[in-house]
Motif scaffolding. Sequence first.
Motif, short mmCIF file in Angstrom:
data_model
loop_
_atom_site.label_atom_id
_atom_site.label_comp_id
_atom_site.label_asym_id
_atom_site.label_seq_id
_atom_site.Cartn_x
_atom_site.Cartn_y
_atom_site.Cartn_z
N ALA A 39 25.43 -5.96 -25.76
CA ALA A 39 24.51 -4.82 -25.72
C ALA A 39 24.46 -4.12 -27.08
N ARG A 40 25.62 -3.91 -27.68
CA ARG A 40 25.65 -3.24 -29.00
C ARG A 40 24.99 -4.10 -30.06
N LEU A 41 25.25 -5.40 -30.02
CA LEU A 41 24.68 -6.30 -31.02
C LEU A 41 23.17 -6.34 -30.93
N ALA A 42 22.63 -6.18 -29.70
CA ALA A 42 21.17 -6.18 -29.51
C ALA A 42 20.54 -4.85 -29.91
N GLY A 43 21.35 -3.83 -30.17
CA GLY A 43 20.83 -2.53 -30.58
C GLY A 43 20.68 -1.53 -29.45
N PHE A 44 21.31 -1.81 -28.31
CA PHE A 44 21.25 -0.87 -27.19
C PHE A 44 22.12 0.35 -27.51
N LYS A 45 21.53 1.52 -27.49
CA LYS A 45 22.22 2.74 -27.94
C LYS A 45 22.84 3.55 -26.81
N HIS A 46 22.64 3.12 -25.57
CA HIS A 46 23.13 3.92 -24.45
C HIS A 46 24.33 3.23 -23.80
N ARG A 47 24.68 3.64 -22.59
CA ARG A 47 25.89 3.10 -21.94
C ARG A 47 25.52 2.00 -20.96
N TRP A 48 26.10 0.82 -21.12
CA TRP A 48 25.88 -0.24 -20.14
C TRP A 48 26.91 -0.06 -19.03
N SER A 49 26.58 -0.55 -17.82
CA SER A 49 27.49 -0.30 -16.69
C SER A 49 27.79 -1.54 -15.86
N GLY A 50 26.95 -2.56 -15.91
CA GLY A 50 27.23 -3.74 -15.08
C GLY A 50 26.43 -4.94 -15.54
N GLU A 51 26.92 -6.13 -15.16
CA GLU A 51 26.22 -7.36 -15.53
C GLU A 51 26.32 -8.37 -14.39
N ASN A 52 25.19 -8.99 -14.05
CA ASN A 52 25.13 -10.10 -13.10
C ASN A 52 24.63 -11.34 -13.82
N ILE A 53 25.14 -12.52 -13.44
CA ILE A 53 24.61 -13.78 -13.96
C ILE A 53 24.32 -14.72 -12.80
N PHE A 54 23.31 -15.55 -12.99
CA PHE A 54 22.90 -16.49 -11.95
C PHE A 54 22.38 -17.76 -12.61
N MET A 55 22.60 -18.91 -11.97
CA MET A 55 22.10 -20.18 -12.47
C MET A 55 21.60 -21.00 -11.29
N GLY A 56 20.42 -21.61 -11.45
CA GLY A 56 19.95 -22.49 -10.41
C GLY A 56 18.49 -22.42 -10.09
N SER A 57 17.76 -21.42 -10.59
CA SER A 57 16.34 -21.29 -10.29
C SER A 57 15.69 -20.37 -11.32
#
Length: 350
Positions: free
Chosen positions: A288-306
């Motif tokens: 998030a920081r590397l992409a330039g997001f300046k606010h607070r991140w709180s969660g992440e989901n990942i999915f593969m298959g469709s």
Amino acid sequence: MKFLIPLILGLASPFMSAQEAEPAIPAMVAKKALQWMQNSDPNKRAAAYRTFQLYGDEGGEIYRRILEQALILHGKKLADILNNERSNPFSELPEIGESLTAERERIYKLIKTDYKKQPDKIAMLRREVDSLAKLNERARRIAAKDPATLDASVKVIATALAEVTREINLIDEVKFDRNELDLDEALKVVYEGGVYLKNRTSITRIRKEISDLATARTDNDACEWANGSQKVFSHHLNKFRSLFNLTPLRMEEKLSDAAVGHSRDMASMGFFAHQSPIPEKKSPGDRARLAGFKHRWSGENIFMGSSSPIAAYNAWFGSDGHRFIMFAKGPNLIGIGPHGNHWTMMTGSK
């Protein structure tokens, strides 16, 4: 729902004194004045109040009884309006609104329960959410109706109630602003008025939910940097979040860049994990920081298959920890990162 009429004891003969002597105010005069207090014409109501002022203190006790009787009659008239489906398009809302509030609380607890991905439990949860969606739609259809005619009818009664309350306060020598009639406070004097005010609050709340959801959709659709899959996912998730009156999530470009980047990295490097093998992208916070997001991140989901946004939503819904993130109360931002059959979703707060 039927509206109860409150009773005030001791009003069987409001025109007679306690000693059954000849009243200071003739019975016919008092009776006519009471009738005029119920009139929709403010001039006739004003004339009724002036009638008693002519008798001074002699008619004070009788005047108070007449005013109390007027409150009862105004309450009955209001109940007749509220109980009539033709005059009150929101007559079903009190019952549906109470059910909606209770069901939201009950089912949200189920949403936040860890079922260890048991298929039968997840199927049960989907049925519960579908049931809530139907109840929510009923409430929204009712709240969307035009209240103008009902509000106009209630305003007439509320004004009369405020006038009667003013006259009682004058008798009791209560300090108040004589030049201002507080219609909401006047409605609270009778049970039916309190029900109307509560219903009006429910309508305002439901309409705000509808408005907030529509505004979020418009804002997300306006994101020129986002593709169709990102927009479809945001609309789908926000629709279900709104069932629980959760804040709609706005798509955020930089957070989405971080999500897309992680999906692309997983596809190209052949891994499937929240922790990236790329040192500077190791954690969601790093990405998030590397992409330039300046606010607070709180969660992440990942999915593969469709590549389907609905498939990604359904997969995360059926997985307890991922579902908790989608239906968390804190976030107001979302980053959506589809790439081929890989998906990454990140939440954050501004």
